[in-house]
Design an enzyme around this catalytic site. Sequence first.
Site, PDB file in Angstrom:
ATOM      1  N   ASP A  33       0.845  -1.193   0.000  1.00 11.87           N
ATOM      2  CA  ASP A  33       0.000   0.000   0.000  1.00 11.87           C
ATOM      3  C   ASP A  33       0.879   1.240   0.000  1.00 11.87           C
ATOM      4  OD1 ASP A  33      -2.056  -1.693   0.183  1.00 11.87           O
ATOM      5  OD2 ASP A  33      -2.841  -0.953   2.100  1.00 11.87           O
ATOM      6  N   ASP A  37       0.810   4.229  -2.626  1.00 11.78           N
ATOM      7  CA  ASP A  37       0.511   5.608  -2.241  1.00 11.78           C
ATOM      8  C   ASP A  37       1.599   6.564  -2.716  1.00 11.78           C
ATOM      9  OD1 ASP A  37      -1.859   4.891  -1.076  1.00 11.78           O
ATOM     10  OD2 ASP A  37      -0.994   4.587   0.906  1.00 11.78           O
ATOM     11  N   SER A  93     -13.796   7.053  -1.946  1.00  6.16           N
ATOM     12  CA  SER A  93     -12.723   6.564  -1.089  1.00  6.16           C
ATOM     13  C   SER A  93     -12.313   7.698  -0.136  1.00  6.16           C
ATOM     14  CB  SER A  93     -11.586   6.142  -2.006  1.00  6.16           C
ATOM     15  OG  SER A  93     -10.563   5.612  -1.266  1.00  6.16           O
ATOM     16  N   LEU A  94     -11.173   7.562   0.506  1.00  3.71           N
ATOM     17  CA  LEU A  94     -10.730   8.595   1.444  1.00  3.71           C
ATOM     18  C   LEU A  94      -9.369   9.120   1.024  1.00  3.71           C
ATOM     19  CD1 LEU A  94     -11.392   6.931   4.917  1.00  3.71           C
ATOM     20  CD2 LEU A  94     -12.483   8.985   4.053  1.00  3.71           C
ATOM     21  N   GLU A 123     -11.633   6.988  14.219  1.00  9.53           N
ATOM     22  CA  GLU A 123     -12.025   5.581  14.113  1.00  9.53           C
ATOM     23  C   GLU A 123     -10.869   4.747  13.600  1.00  9.53           C
ATOM     24  OE1 GLU A 123     -15.303   5.745  11.353  1.00  9.53           O
ATOM     25  OE2 GLU A 123     -16.269   7.313  12.533  1.00  9.53           O
ATOM     26  N   LYS A 125      -9.216   2.310  10.921  1.00 13.41           N
ATOM     27  CA  LYS A 125      -9.418   2.038   9.505  1.00 13.41           C
ATOM     28  C   LYS A 125      -9.294   0.533   9.319  1.00 13.41           C
ATOM     29  CE  LYS A 125      -7.577   3.557   5.029  1.00 13.41           C
ATOM     30  NZ  LYS A 125      -8.000   2.379   4.392  1.00 13.41           N
ATOM     31  N   ASP A 127      -9.094  -2.990   7.627  1.00  9.89           N
ATOM     32  CA  ASP A 127      -8.484  -3.396   6.363  1.00  9.89           C
ATOM     33  C   ASP A 127      -9.251  -4.576   5.783  1.00  9.89           C
ATOM     34  OD1 ASP A 127      -6.799  -3.272   4.284  1.00  9.89           O
ATOM     35  OD2 ASP A 127      -5.063  -4.133   5.311  1.00  9.89           O
ATOM     36  N   ARG A 146     -18.069  -1.778  -3.657  1.00  9.37           N
ATOM     37  CA  ARG A 146     -17.809  -0.421  -4.128  1.00  9.37           C
ATOM     38  C   ARG A 146     -17.868  -0.353  -5.655  1.00  9.37           C
ATOM     39  NH1 ARG A 146     -14.742   3.311  -1.853  1.00  9.37           N
ATOM     40  NH2 ARG A 146     -13.620   1.799  -0.606  1.00  9.37           N
ATOM     41  N   GLU A 183     -17.140  -2.069   6.261  1.00 12.34           N
ATOM     42  CA  GLU A 183     -16.074  -2.930   5.768  1.00 12.34           C
ATOM     43  C   GLU A 183     -16.388  -4.370   6.150  1.00 12.34           C
ATOM     44  OE1 GLU A 183     -14.116  -0.769   4.408  1.00 12.34           O
ATOM     45  OE2 GLU A 183     -12.227  -1.779   3.992  1.00 12.34           O
ATOM     46  N   TYR A 235     -19.643   2.063   9.250  1.00 12.70           N
ATOM     47  CA  TYR A 235     -19.096   3.341   9.702  1.00 12.70           C
ATOM     48  C   TYR A 235     -19.640   4.569   8.980  1.00 12.70           C
ATOM     49  CZ  TYR A 235     -15.982   1.733   5.945  1.00 12.70           C
ATOM     50  OH  TYR A 235     -15.480   1.232   4.784  1.00 12.70           O
ATOM     51  N   LYS A 322      -2.563   6.660   7.528  1.00  8.68           N
ATOM     52  CA  LYS A 322      -2.183   5.258   7.358  1.00  8.68           C
ATOM     53  C   LYS A 322      -0.989   4.919   8.245  1.00  8.68           C
ATOM     54  CE  LYS A 322      -3.129   3.121   3.620  1.00  8.68           C
ATOM     55  NZ  LYS A 322      -3.482   3.221   2.238  1.00  8.68           N
ATOM     56  N   CYS A 416      20.473 -23.356 -13.998  1.00  5.59           N
ATOM     57  CA  CYS A 416      19.089 -23.446 -13.528  1.00  5.59           C
ATOM     58  C   CYS A 416      19.001 -24.464 -12.386  1.00  5.59           C
ATOM     59  CB  CYS A 416      18.175 -23.858 -14.676  1.00  5.59           C
ATOM     60  SG  CYS A 416      16.495 -24.182 -14.132  1.00  5.59           S
ATOM     61  N   CYS A 419      16.684 -27.525 -14.057  1.00  8.15           N
ATOM     62  CA  CYS A 419      17.106 -28.390 -15.172  1.00  8.15           C
ATOM     63  C   CYS A 419      18.596 -28.292 -15.474  1.00  8.15           C
ATOM     64  CB  CYS A 419      16.284 -28.067 -16.419  1.00  8.15           C
ATOM     65  SG  CYS A 419      16.648 -26.444 -17.101  1.00  8.15           S
ATOM     66  N   CYS A 434      16.341 -18.908 -17.032  1.00  9.50           N
ATOM     67  CA  CYS A 434      16.676 -20.213 -17.597  1.00  9.50           C
ATOM     68  C   CYS A 434      16.078 -20.220 -19.003  1.00  9.50           C
ATOM     69  CB  CYS A 434      16.048 -21.323 -16.751  1.00  9.50           C
ATOM     70  SG  CYS A 434      16.069 -22.899 -17.630  1.00  9.50           S
ATOM     71  N   CYS A 440      12.451 -27.223 -19.353  1.00  9.89           N
ATOM     72  CA  CYS A 440      12.640 -27.038 -17.909  1.00  9.89           C
ATOM     73  C   CYS A 440      11.318 -27.376 -17.215  1.00  9.89           C
ATOM     74  CB  CYS A 440      13.052 -25.590 -17.649  1.00  9.89           C
ATOM     75  SG  CYS A 440      13.230 -25.210 -15.904  1.00  9.89           S
TER      76      CYS A 440
HETATM   77  S1  IVH Z   1     -15.314   6.308   5.875  1.00 11.36           S
HETATM   78  C1  IVH Z   1     -16.972   8.830   2.356  1.00 11.36           C
HETATM   79  N1  IVH Z   1     -14.389   4.919   7.896  1.00 11.36           N
HETATM   80  O1  IVH Z   1     -10.981   2.691   3.848  1.00 11.36           O
HETATM   81  C2  IVH Z   1     -16.155   8.181   3.414  1.00 11.36           C
HETATM   82  N2  IVH Z   1     -13.772   4.227   5.714  1.00 11.36           N
HETATM   83  O2  IVH Z   1      -8.957   3.878   2.064  1.00 11.36           O
HETATM   84  C3  IVH Z   1     -16.323   6.741   3.474  1.00 11.36           C
HETATM   85  N3  IVH Z   1     -12.384   2.178   5.671  1.00 11.36           N
HETATM   86  O3  IVH Z   1     -13.140   3.636   1.272  1.00 11.36           O
HETATM   87  C4  IVH Z   1     -15.306   5.998   4.188  1.00 11.36           C
HETATM   88  N4  IVH Z   1     -12.333   1.856   7.842  1.00 11.36           N
HETATM   89  O4  IVH Z   1     -13.442   1.238   2.452  1.00 11.36           O
HETATM   90  C5  IVH Z   1     -14.412   5.055   6.566  1.00 11.36           C
HETATM   91  N5  IVH Z   1     -13.701   3.781   9.785  1.00 11.36           N
HETATM   92  C6  IVH Z   1     -13.727   3.904   8.471  1.00 11.36           C
HETATM   93  C7  IVH Z   1     -13.054   2.986   7.622  1.00 11.36           C
HETATM   94  C8  IVH Z   1     -13.094   3.194   6.246  1.00 11.36           C
HETATM   95  C9  IVH Z   1     -11.959   1.389   6.666  1.00 11.36           C
HETATM   96  C10 IVH Z   1     -12.109   1.943   4.245  1.00 11.36           C
HETATM   97  C11 IVH Z   1     -13.207   2.330   3.303  1.00 11.36           C
HETATM   98  C12 IVH Z   1     -12.629   3.487   2.547  1.00 11.36           C
HETATM   99  C13 IVH Z   1     -11.188   3.124   2.538  1.00 11.36           C
HETATM  100  C14 IVH Z   1     -10.295   4.286   2.165  1.00 11.36           C
END
Ligand code: IVH
Length: 688
Positions: A33, A37, A93-94, A123, A125, A127, A146, A183, A235, A322, A416, A419, A434, A440
């Site tokens: 990730d 990023d 997304s965020l 909050e 995040k 995964d 999504r 999630e 969330y 992150k 190799c 082989c 190779c 092989c």
């Molecule tokens: S809020 C419009 N809250 O992380 C805002 N997202 O990398 C909607 N995610 O798209 C998202 N934990 O899939 C929100 N506590 C949390 C989250 C969360 C995980 C995910 C979500 C988001 C992604 C962004």
Amino acid sequence: MGTDYKDRIQQLRRELSEHNRRYYVDNAPSISDYDYDMLMNELIALEKEHPELVTADSPTQRVGSDIEVQADGGESGVSREFAHLPHRYPMLSLGNTYSMQEVKEFVERASKGIEDEFSFSCELKFDGTAICLTYENGILTRALTRGDGTIGDDVLNNVRKIKSIPQKLSGEGWPASFEIRGEIYMPYKAFDALCKEREDAGEVPFANPRNAASGSLKLLDSAEVGRRGLECTLYHMLADELPFETHAQALKAAKSWGLPVSEKSRICYSLKEIEDYINYWDTERKLLPFATDGAVIKINELDIQKHLGFTSKFPRWAVAYKFKAEQALTEVRSIDYQVGRTGAVTPVANLQPVPLSGTTVKRATLNNAEWMEQLDIRVGDWVYVEKGGEIIPKITAVELSKRPLIAQKPQFPSNCPDCGTPLVRAEGETKWFCPNQWGCPTQVKEGLVHFLGRKAMNVLAGDATVAQLYELGLVKVSADFYKLSFADLYRLEGWKEKSCQRFLDSLQKSRKTGFEHVLFAIGIRNVGETTAKSLARHFGSIDALSSAGKEELMAVGDIGEIIADSILKYFASPVNQDNIQRLKEAGLQFSMVAEGPKDNVLNGGSVVITGTYSISRDQMKELIEAHGGKASGSVSAKTLYLLAGEKPGPEKIKKAQELGVAIINEANFYEIVGEKSVVIEEKELTLF
Ligand code: IVH
């Protein structure tokens, strides 16, 4: 020199789109990730410097898509067959950051001009994979992934199998119709059990719990989804009118209706409190039974959220901080050299097992000879391992202070390991290869496994089956699969009538697999899924492709000299020519079949048109209506898409961006409605 940045922008867009695909569609990311990023940040910075080059379909403007757009009828345990439904509100997304300074800037930006006291909801995040649930009159009626943020996959049947998600709400006071997003994730315990099961069955385990969760959610067999131990946390509540003043009140109410909401959130009133929350969870998360990759900071007051609005991709009222990938320190016991499908030899370190992010790491990749040199690694060294997106974690550094007195410097093999053929390294390549492509055993077997793979012919078979078929001399090239008889398969160890029949049925079904997958399956070096798709669409058939010259190949977007040379080399080989001829005789698809239009995909949503298209505006309106949409002239929060042609109206674009309405171009539109018959050139759209 002057246009270098243009090339770099194009390259970054290509790479990011490919990584989006791997992450969202294949559930098999190939970079961490963090590395992703960093590429995205570079593109954002370049686009900021050159705003005239921003296009509506740049990865900076769109959320990655988990939707698979395919024309074949192949099927395995994983679906290519979910209905695609439009989201009522765009699923964005965020914005994310790794820096506390940027969190501070977010807090300052958000606070600007707001007089009243307000708060932040901090909050975890989670995964996992994002889900959008709809409740109507207290009953769960829809569950969408999504997708691309505007259209998602309908996974309701699978979501119904997740125990923590109620089919029916309890308590009282819910809006007649509302959405709640969250999630779906797989706790470590369930993930470990699933990986063990897959390894025992000779299948490739998932790289991490996130991939396992999104892979499981897209299974065809709902009962199997129910067995996978998925969990959910919600969330974000949405409705036309919400009867709450704050986000925290909405989530509290959701909890009282029986919906799963995290207990780990906290309301903060200052940057200091936000920092404390982040720092606390950066350490404490290691003790949680599920994966988290950061903290999310949201403005709590709904009226302020509304006032701040959205960019085309993110809400302006939230940001994700992150956490850096976790590292572990452990000892190198030995180094193996593995040959892959293409003949590339990869060094892999066997490690003293060490816990890392919820699983035990025993092996880590050393990439290539150059990386080994750079690390100056020795057997017996202590090294730092980090988990990226890959199945095998990577070694990032050697802890020289712990180097034993007698640590052996490893010797990269000159032959190799499988082989014995002398290895070669072409100019400019970092990997040794190779060259014994046809002799092989590892390369041949890996090539056959690739051919049957999910993204290729999608035939149900594990590595162990392919190994047996190869070792018994039953399959040497892919066309041999289609000559296998019941009696041949019955010779395989542990195979009964049922397994033989299932394999034959799966092979039979694979004959209908679309040309783009077949082209990927035959394993032309450097031709991945995306390239196979562009080639299939451009040339339309294998005959047209195999007779194309280098210039013609390089005229296809994204195809450079290296890929063009690989294609030419592939078709020049008599072994390949013969195999393709036999595959044709076996009835595989070697040309494109047009996909039919999807009738009601727009589902009553309004599409605003702006600019000019390759067809007239009236024809475009007819098309929108033919697919169940309403053509409209002005953008509002209820608009499903802004369909931007050439020279779009800047005001409409601006409004759509402010309201978070998805902006699509003509090509995107045809893809959504499945109108492949309308031939257009992909044009770049300049935003104002
Ligand atoms: S809020 C419009 N809250 O992380 C805002 N997202 O990398 C909607 N995610 O798209 C998202 N934990 O899939 C929100 N506590 C949390 C989250 C969360 C995980 C995910 C979500 C988001 C992604 C962004």
